[in-house]
Design a protein around this motif. Structure first.
Motif, mmCIF file in Angstrom:
data_model
loop_
_atom_site.group_PDB
_atom_site.id
_atom_site.type_symbol
_atom_site.label_atom_id
_atom_site.label_comp_id
_atom_site.label_asym_id
_atom_site.label_seq_id
_atom_site.Cartn_x
_atom_site.Cartn_y
_atom_site.Cartn_z
ATOM 1 N N VAL A 17 -1.174 -3.833 -68.226
ATOM 2 C CA VAL A 17 -1.718 -4.673 -67.146
ATOM 3 C C VAL A 17 -1.262 -4.155 -65.787
ATOM 4 C CG1 VAL A 17 -1.567 -6.985 -66.094
ATOM 5 C CG2 VAL A 17 -1.994 -6.750 -68.536
ATOM 6 N N ILE A 18 -0.013 -3.741 -65.707
ATOM 7 C CA ILE A 18 0.521 -3.319 -64.401
ATOM 8 C C ILE A 18 0.044 -1.893 -64.068
ATOM 9 C CG2 ILE A 18 2.605 -3.049 -62.986
ATOM 10 C CD1 ILE A 18 2.085 -5.931 -63.929
ATOM 11 N N GLY A 19 0.127 -0.999 -65.019
ATOM 12 C CA GLY A 19 -0.487 0.321 -64.823
ATOM 13 C C GLY A 19 0.271 1.276 -63.921
ATOM 14 N N PRO A 23 5.362 0.030 -56.928
ATOM 15 C CA PRO A 23 4.227 -0.312 -56.051
ATOM 16 C C PRO A 23 3.707 0.921 -55.313
ATOM 17 C CG PRO A 23 6.130 -1.759 -55.618
ATOM 18 C CD PRO A 23 6.606 -0.677 -56.544
ATOM 19 N N SER A 24 2.457 0.868 -54.878
ATOM 20 C CA SER A 24 1.897 1.985 -54.100
ATOM 21 C C SER A 24 2.693 2.166 -52.810
ATOM 22 C CB SER A 24 0.444 1.679 -53.729
ATOM 23 O OG SER A 24 -0.322 1.527 -54.883
ATOM 24 N N GLY A 25 2.600 3.387 -52.267
ATOM 25 C CA GLY A 25 3.288 3.693 -51.014
ATOM 26 C C GLY A 25 2.439 3.320 -49.804
ATOM 27 N N LEU A 46 -8.140 -7.395 -55.360
ATOM 28 C CA LEU A 46 -7.945 -7.539 -56.805
ATOM 29 C C LEU A 46 -6.682 -6.800 -57.205
ATOM 30 C CD1 LEU A 46 -11.633 -6.604 -57.404
ATOM 31 C CD2 LEU A 46 -10.694 -8.880 -57.803
ATOM 32 N N GLY A 47 -5.797 -7.474 -57.911
ATOM 33 C CA GLY A 47 -4.559 -6.825 -58.351
ATOM 34 C C GLY A 47 -3.637 -6.466 -57.201
ATOM 35 N N PRO A 48 -3.305 -7.441 -56.327
ATOM 36 C CA PRO A 48 -2.441 -7.123 -55.166
ATOM 37 C C PRO A 48 -0.994 -6.825 -55.524
ATOM 38 C CG PRO A 48 -3.017 -9.469 -55.185
ATOM 39 C CD PRO A 48 -3.825 -8.829 -56.280
ATOM 40 N N ILE A 70 -6.604 -11.981 -55.936
ATOM 41 C CA ILE A 70 -6.771 -12.298 -57.361
ATOM 42 C C ILE A 70 -5.707 -11.531 -58.146
ATOM 43 C CG2 ILE A 70 -8.370 -12.195 -59.332
ATOM 44 C CD1 ILE A 70 -9.576 -13.848 -57.093
ATOM 45 N N GLU A 71 -4.736 -12.232 -58.676
ATOM 46 C CA GLU A 71 -3.625 -11.561 -59.356
ATOM 47 C C GLU A 71 -3.356 -12.216 -60.710
ATOM 48 O OE1 GLU A 71 -1.630 -8.727 -58.974
ATOM 49 O OE2 GLU A 71 -0.998 -9.520 -60.906
ATOM 50 N N TYR A 72 -3.216 -11.401 -61.725
ATOM 51 C CA TYR A 72 -3.050 -11.889 -63.099
ATOM 52 C C TYR A 72 -1.617 -12.328 -63.405
ATOM 53 C CZ TYR A 72 -3.556 -11.803 -68.172
ATOM 54 O OH TYR A 72 -3.589 -12.142 -69.490
ATOM 55 N N MET A 92 -5.275 -15.338 -61.915
ATOM 56 C CA MET A 92 -6.320 -15.327 -62.949
ATOM 57 C C MET A 92 -6.684 -13.893 -63.321
ATOM 58 S SD MET A 92 -9.618 -16.208 -60.542
ATOM 59 C CE MET A 92 -10.812 -15.690 -61.759
ATOM 60 N N ASP A 93 -7.447 -13.783 -64.394
ATOM 61 C CA ASP A 93 -7.992 -12.494 -64.805
ATOM 62 C C ASP A 93 -9.225 -12.205 -63.946
ATOM 63 O OD1 ASP A 93 -9.231 -10.369 -66.086
ATOM 64 O OD2 ASP A 93 -8.780 -11.117 -68.103
ATOM 65 N N ALA A 94 -9.238 -11.053 -63.309
ATOM 66 C CA ALA A 94 -10.355 -10.703 -62.418
ATOM 67 C C ALA A 94 -11.694 -10.695 -63.165
ATOM 68 C CB ALA A 94 -10.109 -9.349 -61.765
ATOM 69 N N GLU A 95 -11.643 -10.642 -64.471
ATOM 70 C CA GLU A 95 -12.895 -10.673 -65.238
ATOM 71 C C GLU A 95 -13.616 -12.021 -65.058
ATOM 72 O OE1 GLU A 95 -12.409 -9.744 -69.381
ATOM 73 O OE2 GLU A 95 -14.551 -9.320 -69.619
HETATM 74 C C1 LIG Z 1 -1.323 -0.605 -60.382
HETATM 75 S S1 LIG Z 1 -0.798 -2.285 -59.981
HETATM 76 C C2 LIG Z 1 -1.241 -2.266 -58.252
HETATM 77 C C3 LIG Z 1 -0.457 -3.274 -57.449
HETATM 78 C C4 LIG Z 1 -0.596 -3.124 -55.940
HETATM 79 N N1 LIG Z 1 -1.977 -3.228 -55.516
HETATM 80 C C5 LIG Z 1 -0.050 -1.782 -55.515
HETATM 81 O O1 LIG Z 1 -0.868 -0.882 -55.269
HETATM 82 O O2 LIG Z 1 1.176 -1.641 -55.452
HETATM 83 C C6 LIG Z 1 -2.082 -3.236 -60.773
HETATM 84 C C7 LIG Z 1 -2.120 -4.712 -60.398
HETATM 85 O O3 LIG Z 1 -3.277 -5.307 -60.977
HETATM 86 C C8 LIG Z 1 -2.920 -6.531 -61.614
HETATM 87 N N2 LIG Z 1 -3.897 -6.774 -62.688
HETATM 88 C C9 LIG Z 1 -4.085 -6.035 -63.814
HETATM 89 N N3 LIG Z 1 -5.101 -6.528 -64.543
HETATM 90 C C10 LIG Z 1 -5.586 -7.591 -63.852
HETATM 91 C C11 LIG Z 1 -6.649 -8.498 -64.077
HETATM 92 N N4 LIG Z 1 -7.403 -8.415 -65.169
HETATM 93 N N5 LIG Z 1 -6.891 -9.457 -63.158
HETATM 94 C C12 LIG Z 1 -6.115 -9.554 -62.031
HETATM 95 N N6 LIG Z 1 -5.083 -8.730 -61.770
HETATM 96 C C13 LIG Z 1 -4.825 -7.743 -62.657
HETATM 97 C C14 LIG Z 1 -1.510 -6.265 -62.115
HETATM 98 O O4 LIG Z 1 -0.825 -7.463 -62.402
HETATM 99 C C15 LIG Z 1 -0.940 -5.498 -60.935
HETATM 100 O O5 LIG Z 1 -0.485 -6.372 -59.941
#
Ligand SMILES: C[S@@+](CC[C@H](N)C(=O)[O-])C[C@H]1O[C@@H](n2cnc3c(N)ncnc32)[C@H](O)[C@@H]1O
Length: 195
Positions: A17-19, A23-25, A46-48, A70-72, A92-95
């Motif tokens: 999920v986090i991937g 965090p990004s720079g 999405l995914g902040p 929108i953050e899971y 929530m799930d962005a889906e």
């Molecule tokens: C690669 S991180 C990026 C975080 C941030 N934007 C950054 O660049 O540092 C991915 C983000 O997407 C969120 N995420 C993953 N799947 C998600 C989903 N289905 N719906 C909402 N958020 C989701 C994760 O919880 C995580 O915060």
């Protein structure tokens, strides 16, 4: 707890999920928000995560009240709501985005940190349909990736009449990243995409 530590802890709990481990720079945050400004209107993020792109959008003049985040992950959503009380934070799930945004809501832009490479195609397609059903004409989705091509499969872009162009590359990020700008390829009525 520092943002990096929280991020790493969340990654260890749920890597798919986090991937990313960190965090990004700031260079990536600057690039992905470079088209945003005070006149953009409502910005969907999405995914902040811990909010590095959110912060960059605010620095570019996007008013806090114009942000929808929108953050899971609950821990991230809680921090974001505390830090940005005027933003609309949805845990929530962005889906499920289609049910969260009122049909009349028009977005100026969308910024995504979602780990699309870890997601199935049908989920990506559902999210894109919802995003583009709400984006106003000329609006774009900005998506970053650690890959060397756009993380949205080509057949999905084609089915939704979307096109992806490379917005820029960032070497000063761990790992280096690219940002793609996704726009409509022609003027198909917005509601056709909502399905
Ligand atoms: C690669 S991180 C990026 C975080 C941030 N934007 C950054 O660049 O540092 C991915 C983000 O997407 C969120 N995420 C993953 N799947 C998600 C989903 N289905 N719906 C909402 N958020 C989701 C994760 O919880 C995580 O915060």
């Amino acid at each position: 707890m520092t943002k990096r530590f929280l991020f790493l802890r969340s990654f260890l709990k749920n890597p798919g999920v986090i991937g990313a481990v960190t965090p990004s720079g700031s260079s990536l945050a600057e690039l992905i928000t470079s088209d945003l400004g005070p006149a953009t209107g409502t910005v969907l993020e999405l995914g902040p995560g811990t909010g590095i792109f959110t912060e960059a959008a605010l620095k570019r003049g996007v008013p806090e009240k114009d942000l929808i985040l929108i953050e899971y992950v609950v821990d991230f959503a809680r921090i974001l709501q505390m830090r940005y009380p005027q933003a609309r934070v949805l845990c929530m799930d962005a889906e499920q985005l289609g049910t969260a945004l009122p049909p009349e809501k028009r977005l100026g832009a969308a910024v995504s940190g979602l780990p699309l490479l870890n997601m199935r195609g049908s989920k990506i397609e559902t999210m894109l349909r919802s995003i583009f059903a709400h984006l106003r004409e000329g609006g774009a989705l900005y998506q970053f990736t650690y890959g060397i091509t756009c993380p949205i499969p080509r057949h999905i872009l084609k089915r939704l009449d979307l096109k992806a162009s490379l917005h820029g590359r960032v070497l000063r990020n761990i790992p280096p990243a690219r940002v793609y700008k996704i726009t409509r390829s022609n003027h198909r009525p917005l509601r056709d995409l909502a399905r």
